[in-house]
Design an enzyme around this catalytic site. Sequence first.
Site, PDB file in Angstrom:
ATOM      1  N   MET A  16     -11.774  -1.479  -3.205  1.00 44.03           N
ATOM      2  CA  MET A  16     -11.902  -1.907  -1.820  1.00 44.03           C
ATOM      3  C   MET A  16     -10.529  -2.412  -1.393  1.00 44.03           C
ATOM      4  SD  MET A  16     -13.700  -2.160   0.866  1.00 44.03           S
ATOM      5  CE  MET A  16     -15.411  -2.062   0.369  1.00 44.03           C
ATOM      6  N   LYS A  44      -6.424   4.915  -5.486  1.00 45.70           N
ATOM      7  CA  LYS A  44      -5.745   6.213  -5.485  1.00 45.70           C
ATOM      8  C   LYS A  44      -6.706   7.358  -5.802  1.00 45.70           C
ATOM      9  CE  LYS A  44      -1.469   6.712  -6.451  1.00 45.70           C
ATOM     10  NZ  LYS A  44      -0.988   6.657  -5.067  1.00 45.70           N
ATOM     11  N   GLY A  45      -7.612   7.151  -6.743  1.00 47.13           N
ATOM     12  CA  GLY A  45      -8.538   8.218  -7.094  1.00 47.13           C
ATOM     13  C   GLY A  45      -9.472   8.570  -5.962  1.00 47.13           C
ATOM     14  N   THR A 214       8.547  12.918  -4.554  1.00 46.60           N
ATOM     15  CA  THR A 214       8.338  12.545  -3.157  1.00 46.60           C
ATOM     16  C   THR A 214       9.423  11.559  -2.736  1.00 46.60           C
ATOM     17  OG1 THR A 214       6.767  10.806  -3.774  1.00 46.60           O
ATOM     18  CG2 THR A 214       5.869  12.982  -3.269  1.00 46.60           C
ATOM     19  N   LEU A 215       9.948  11.769  -1.528  1.00 47.30           N
ATOM     20  CA  LEU A 215      11.123  11.028  -1.074  1.00 47.30           C
ATOM     21  C   LEU A 215      10.864  10.265   0.222  1.00 47.30           C
ATOM     22  CD1 LEU A 215      13.645  13.951  -1.696  1.00 47.30           C
ATOM     23  CD2 LEU A 215      13.301  11.958  -3.174  1.00 47.30           C
ATOM     24  N   ASP A 241       1.403   3.345   9.311  1.00 41.98           N
ATOM     25  CA  ASP A 241       1.068   2.731   8.021  1.00 41.98           C
ATOM     26  C   ASP A 241       1.250   3.781   6.930  1.00 41.98           C
ATOM     27  OD1 ASP A 241       0.001   1.371   5.849  1.00 41.98           O
ATOM     28  OD2 ASP A 241      -2.029   1.227   6.655  1.00 41.98           O
ATOM     29  N   GLY A 246       0.887   8.983   0.132  1.00 34.54           N
ATOM     30  CA  GLY A 246       1.022   9.687  -1.139  1.00 34.54           C
ATOM     31  C   GLY A 246      -0.282  10.297  -1.602  1.00 34.54           C
ATOM     32  N   ASP A 247      -1.397   9.626  -1.330  1.00 30.13           N
ATOM     33  CA  ASP A 247      -2.705  10.157  -1.725  1.00 30.13           C
ATOM     34  C   ASP A 247      -3.090  11.355  -0.866  1.00 30.13           C
ATOM     35  OD1 ASP A 247      -2.879   8.129  -3.609  1.00 30.13           O
ATOM     36  OD2 ASP A 247      -3.883   6.766  -2.221  1.00 30.13           O
ATOM     37  N   CYS A 277      -1.173  11.496   7.837  1.00 33.62           N
ATOM     38  CA  CYS A 277      -1.828  10.261   7.394  1.00 33.62           C
ATOM     39  C   CYS A 277      -1.126   9.016   7.934  1.00 33.62           C
ATOM     40  CB  CYS A 277      -1.862  10.226   5.867  1.00 33.62           C
ATOM     41  SG  CYS A 277      -2.645   8.762   5.167  1.00 33.62           S
ATOM     42  N   LYS A 280      -1.894   6.805  11.229  1.00 31.02           N
ATOM     43  CA  LYS A 280      -3.041   5.912  11.389  1.00 31.02           C
ATOM     44  C   LYS A 280      -2.930   4.736  10.419  1.00 31.02           C
ATOM     45  CE  LYS A 280      -5.991   9.964  12.260  1.00 31.02           C
ATOM     46  NZ  LYS A 280      -7.175  10.698  11.783  1.00 31.02           N
TER      47      LYS A 280
END
Length: 301
Positions: A16, A44-45, A214-215, A241, A246-247, A277, A280
């Site tokens: 959460m 992350k999962g 990732t940069l 945000d 990354g997810d 992403c 938002k």
Amino acid sequence: MAVSPPRVVVAGSANMDLVGLAARLPLPGETVLGDEFVMTPGGKGANQAIAAVRAGAVCVMLGAIGSDAFGVTIKARLNASGVDTANLRTSYGASGVAVIMVDRAGENSIIVSPGANSSFAGLSAAETSAIAESDVLVCQLEIPVETVLAAAQAARAGGTRVILNAAPARELPPELLAAVDLLVVNEGEARAITGSPEPDVAGLLALVPRVVLTLGGAGSWYADRDGADERIPACAVEVADTTAAGDAFTGALAVAWGEGRDLVDAVRWANAAGAACVRKVGASNALPTRAEIDELYARSN
């Protein structure tokens, strides 16, 4: 003729997320008056599983939630998002919790209390079967590394490709790296794996056959042992945000690879997912749909 959607299985964390927004992040010992508070399921999962579904996959989530109210809400969000939770475990006690601070530039600081995620140990026959029946397995490092290793080795035995998003940063056992097909890391995670003071893509390729570095706002860098070496720019968007960017990227990358896209193009499409992403605020609620990814991909390429 319709093409079946790729099957993705995610073995990872479910939390959460308690998100506070403020003009700036507090310094140590300082209190900053916030602008807004948001409570939303994340981890992350779970984020990557929802991202994969929204990007067009059939997705199974393997992991553990607590027996508390947070666990009920996390599972409800996964179910409502279309993630298969039939094998999601419930552990007596607290669910994982992430306390996230976000400033007006979209930068964040995060503390994660693993809770039930720490109880996700070993794999059942049903969990192993779910991995073997999928096109791509996605793992991260917010669950015990022994479980990540077991999942990756089950995937290797079943002919399922393995994406490891090696976050949070830590050293990785050689036997886990040997089971990874594609490693996704940011610059800090790359340094933690190789021990190099600078991100060392060549050093990573000595450990795994394919790497995505990732940069952030600079995009991504894809390289593999076959000679591919390409920097892929980010899509230009207004940032609200960066928490789940990354997810979104990793979930979309798994879908694109599962669909058979060339990996350079798959990274371009995943870049669009990450950019969509960050427009938002929040984690799982900010993850983009396939239409949103396609629109930004078409506009940026």
